[in-house]
Design an enzyme around this catalytic site. Sequence first.
Site, PDB file in Angstrom:
ATOM      1  N   ASN A  10       0.874  -1.183   0.000  1.00  0.00           N
ATOM      2  CA  ASN A  10       0.000   0.000   0.000  1.00  0.00           C
ATOM      3  C   ASN A  10       0.908   1.229   0.000  1.00  0.00           C
ATOM      4  O   ASN A  10       1.458   1.601   1.034  1.00  0.00           O
ATOM      5  CB  ASN A  10      -0.890  -0.034   1.254  1.00  0.00           C
ATOM      6  CG  ASN A  10      -1.710   1.235   1.412  1.00  0.00           C
ATOM      7  OD1 ASN A  10      -1.802   2.049   0.486  1.00  0.00           O
ATOM      8  ND2 ASN A  10      -2.310   1.404   2.584  1.00  0.00           N
ATOM      9  N   TRP A  11       1.049   1.812  -1.169  1.00  0.00           N
ATOM     10  CA  TRP A  11       1.992   2.938  -1.294  1.00  0.00           C
ATOM     11  C   TRP A  11       1.442   4.239  -0.723  1.00  0.00           C
ATOM     12  O   TRP A  11       2.171   5.228  -0.629  1.00  0.00           O
ATOM     13  CB  TRP A  11       2.380   3.140  -2.762  1.00  0.00           C
ATOM     14  CG  TRP A  11       3.110   1.995  -3.390  1.00  0.00           C
ATOM     15  CD1 TRP A  11       3.416   0.781  -2.809  1.00  0.00           C
ATOM     16  CD2 TRP A  11       3.635   1.936  -4.721  1.00  0.00           C
ATOM     17  NE1 TRP A  11       4.091  -0.014  -3.703  1.00  0.00           N
ATOM     18  CE2 TRP A  11       4.242   0.669  -4.887  1.00  0.00           C
ATOM     19  CE3 TRP A  11       3.651   2.825  -5.791  1.00  0.00           C
ATOM     20  CZ2 TRP A  11       4.866   0.287  -6.077  1.00  0.00           C
ATOM     21  CZ3 TRP A  11       4.261   2.445  -6.976  1.00  0.00           C
ATOM     22  CH2 TRP A  11       4.863   1.182  -7.107  1.00  0.00           C
ATOM     23  N   LYS A  12       0.155   4.258  -0.426  1.00  0.00           N
ATOM     24  CA  LYS A  12      -0.494   5.485   0.085  1.00  0.00           C
ATOM     25  C   LYS A  12      -0.222   6.658  -0.860  1.00  0.00           C
ATOM     26  O   LYS A  12      -0.088   6.453  -2.061  1.00  0.00           O
ATOM     27  CB  LYS A  12      -0.041   5.759   1.522  1.00  0.00           C
ATOM     28  CG  LYS A  12      -0.192   4.521   2.409  1.00  0.00           C
ATOM     29  CD  LYS A  12      -0.077   4.790   3.879  1.00  0.00           C
ATOM     30  CE  LYS A  12      -0.269   3.487   4.639  1.00  0.00           C
ATOM     31  NZ  LYS A  12      -0.274   3.649   6.082  1.00  0.00           N
ATOM     32  N   HIS A  96      -9.675   1.466   4.479  1.00  0.00           N
ATOM     33  CA  HIS A  96      -8.425   1.646   5.225  1.00  0.00           C
ATOM     34  C   HIS A  96      -8.668   2.597   6.394  1.00  0.00           C
ATOM     35  O   HIS A  96      -9.480   3.518   6.293  1.00  0.00           O
ATOM     36  CB  HIS A  96      -7.339   2.208   4.297  1.00  0.00           C
ATOM     37  CG  HIS A  96      -5.988   2.185   4.940  1.00  0.00           C
ATOM     38  ND1 HIS A  96      -5.581   3.155   5.827  1.00  0.00           N
ATOM     39  CD2 HIS A  96      -4.963   1.301   4.861  1.00  0.00           C
ATOM     40  CE1 HIS A  96      -4.363   2.865   6.255  1.00  0.00           C
ATOM     41  NE2 HIS A  96      -3.965   1.747   5.687  1.00  0.00           N
ATOM     42  N   GLU A  98      -7.119   5.006   7.470  1.00  0.00           N
ATOM     43  CA  GLU A  98      -6.934   6.427   7.135  1.00  0.00           C
ATOM     44  C   GLU A  98      -8.171   6.977   6.417  1.00  0.00           C
ATOM     45  O   GLU A  98      -8.552   8.128   6.606  1.00  0.00           O
ATOM     46  CB  GLU A  98      -5.654   6.599   6.287  1.00  0.00           C
ATOM     47  CG  GLU A  98      -4.407   6.422   7.151  1.00  0.00           C
ATOM     48  CD  GLU A  98      -3.202   5.831   6.436  1.00  0.00           C
ATOM     49  OE1 GLU A  98      -3.153   5.826   5.198  1.00  0.00           O
ATOM     50  OE2 GLU A  98      -2.297   5.343   7.157  1.00  0.00           O
ATOM     51  N   GLU A 168      -5.543  -4.533  10.518  1.00  0.00           N
ATOM     52  CA  GLU A 168      -4.516  -3.521  10.734  1.00  0.00           C
ATOM     53  C   GLU A 168      -4.823  -2.741  12.005  1.00  0.00           C
ATOM     54  O   GLU A 168      -5.624  -1.792  11.975  1.00  0.00           O
ATOM     55  CB  GLU A 168      -4.473  -2.545   9.552  1.00  0.00           C
ATOM     56  CG  GLU A 168      -4.194  -3.199   8.223  1.00  0.00           C
ATOM     57  CD  GLU A 168      -3.640  -2.195   7.217  1.00  0.00           C
ATOM     58  OE1 GLU A 168      -2.499  -2.386   6.766  1.00  0.00           O
ATOM     59  OE2 GLU A 168      -4.339  -1.216   6.896  1.00  0.00           O
ATOM     60  N   GLY A 174       2.331   2.604  10.664  1.00  0.00           N
ATOM     61  CA  GLY A 174       3.311   3.670  10.484  1.00  0.00           C
ATOM     62  C   GLY A 174       4.005   4.087  11.765  1.00  0.00           C
ATOM     63  O   GLY A 174       4.701   5.100  11.807  1.00  0.00           O
ATOM     64  N   SER A 214       3.182  -1.747  10.376  1.00  0.00           N
ATOM     65  CA  SER A 214       4.627  -1.823  10.618  1.00  0.00           C
ATOM     66  C   SER A 214       5.210  -3.210  10.355  1.00  0.00           C
ATOM     67  O   SER A 214       6.154  -3.638  11.016  1.00  0.00           O
ATOM     68  CB  SER A 214       4.973  -1.352  12.030  1.00  0.00           C
ATOM     69  OG  SER A 214       4.608   0.009  12.187  1.00  0.00           O
ATOM     70  N   GLY A 235       2.810  -0.999   4.242  1.00  0.00           N
ATOM     71  CA  GLY A 235       2.889   0.417   3.894  1.00  0.00           C
ATOM     72  C   GLY A 235       4.335   0.827   3.692  1.00  0.00           C
ATOM     73  O   GLY A 235       4.929   0.619   2.633  1.00  0.00           O
ATOM     74  N   GLY A 236       4.933   1.396   4.723  1.00  0.00           N
ATOM     75  CA  GLY A 236       6.294   1.944   4.642  1.00  0.00           C
ATOM     76  C   GLY A 236       7.303   1.017   3.976  1.00  0.00           C
ATOM     77  O   GLY A 236       8.067   1.440   3.101  1.00  0.00           O
TER      78      GLY A 236
HETATM   79  P1  PGA Z   1       2.651   0.540   7.574  1.00  0.00           P
HETATM   80  O1  PGA Z   1       1.203   0.752   6.896  1.00  0.00           O
HETATM   81  O2  PGA Z   1       3.193  -0.754   7.056  1.00  0.00           O
HETATM   82  O3  PGA Z   1       3.445   1.726   7.142  1.00  0.00           O
HETATM   83  O4  PGA Z   1       2.420   0.515   9.053  1.00  0.00           O
HETATM   84  C1  PGA Z   1       0.341  -0.321   6.668  1.00  0.00           C
HETATM   85  C2  PGA Z   1      -0.973   0.186   6.122  1.00  0.00           C
HETATM   86  O5  PGA Z   1      -1.449   1.249   6.552  1.00  0.00           O
HETATM   87  O6  PGA Z   1      -1.589  -0.464   5.247  1.00  0.00           O
END
Ligand code: PGA
Length: 255
Positions: A10-12, A96, A98, A168, A174, A214, A235-236
């Site tokens: 997930n590159w956001k 998600h 967010e 999640e 993050g 994470s 994500g990251g």
């Molecule tokens: P993260 O994000 O790996 O940076 O914690 C995961 C996500 O929000 O899908």
Amino acid sequence: MMRKYLIAGNWKMNKNASESVALVKELVQAAGKQSDVGVVVCPPFTSLASVSEALADSTIEMGAQNMYFEKSGAFTGEISPEMLRHLRTSYVILGHSERRAIFGETDALISKKVVAALANSLKPILCVGETLAEREGGKTLSVVETQVKGGLQDVSADDADRVVVAYEPVWAIGTGKTATPEMAQEVHAAIRGMLTALWGAEAAQKVRILYGGSMNAANADALLAQTDIDGGLIGGASLQSHSFVQIVESARKLS
Ligand code: PGA
């Protein structure tokens, strides 16, 4: 039953179209031929067309990070399922945390998106998870249950093999704080139980439940080794090819 691992990036809101293609070329080189593990990249909308082209001869699939449920019309700023399909998108992340927290998405809205995704041959990755306050208040399983049932209320057991759930925990996204493998497994097993109540055991066994929050090359092995953890939503660590590919390799070793 043996579920095939799924590792999704997930590159956001990161990477313009040229940066996206550069990353995807590295991924194709390193992991674009294998099919032991499902690999999906979810770039921003503006990169979908060029990423789709760059993935053409590989086994890596593409996902979007969101969509609207309507077919077309006066919905300024929105993207339809059909537009995503047209670019050979296979998956779509929905709900998600967010989107829920920053953009006010509700289970009712997310449910409509899940239905629209399936109707358009897109596999939904439905995200669920509790905040820190909810965990500390002992509400983790009830929050997750509301989100799972709410998001999947209009989906039938026949579609189970096309549904992906991503657990999640919001406090782990993050932040560098990961749920321990045991904590994650406990919630994943509970989610499997919720799916069993909804659709029966056979269908519930087909659903891939990803962990996200994470997840990285260092903790992937232990998380992926858990019985009900069928992959990761990263994500990251998906923004650089070497860390993402290492997670894919962890899943391959366990396959
Ligand atoms: P993260 O994000 O790996 O940076 O914690 C995961 C996500 O929000 O899908």
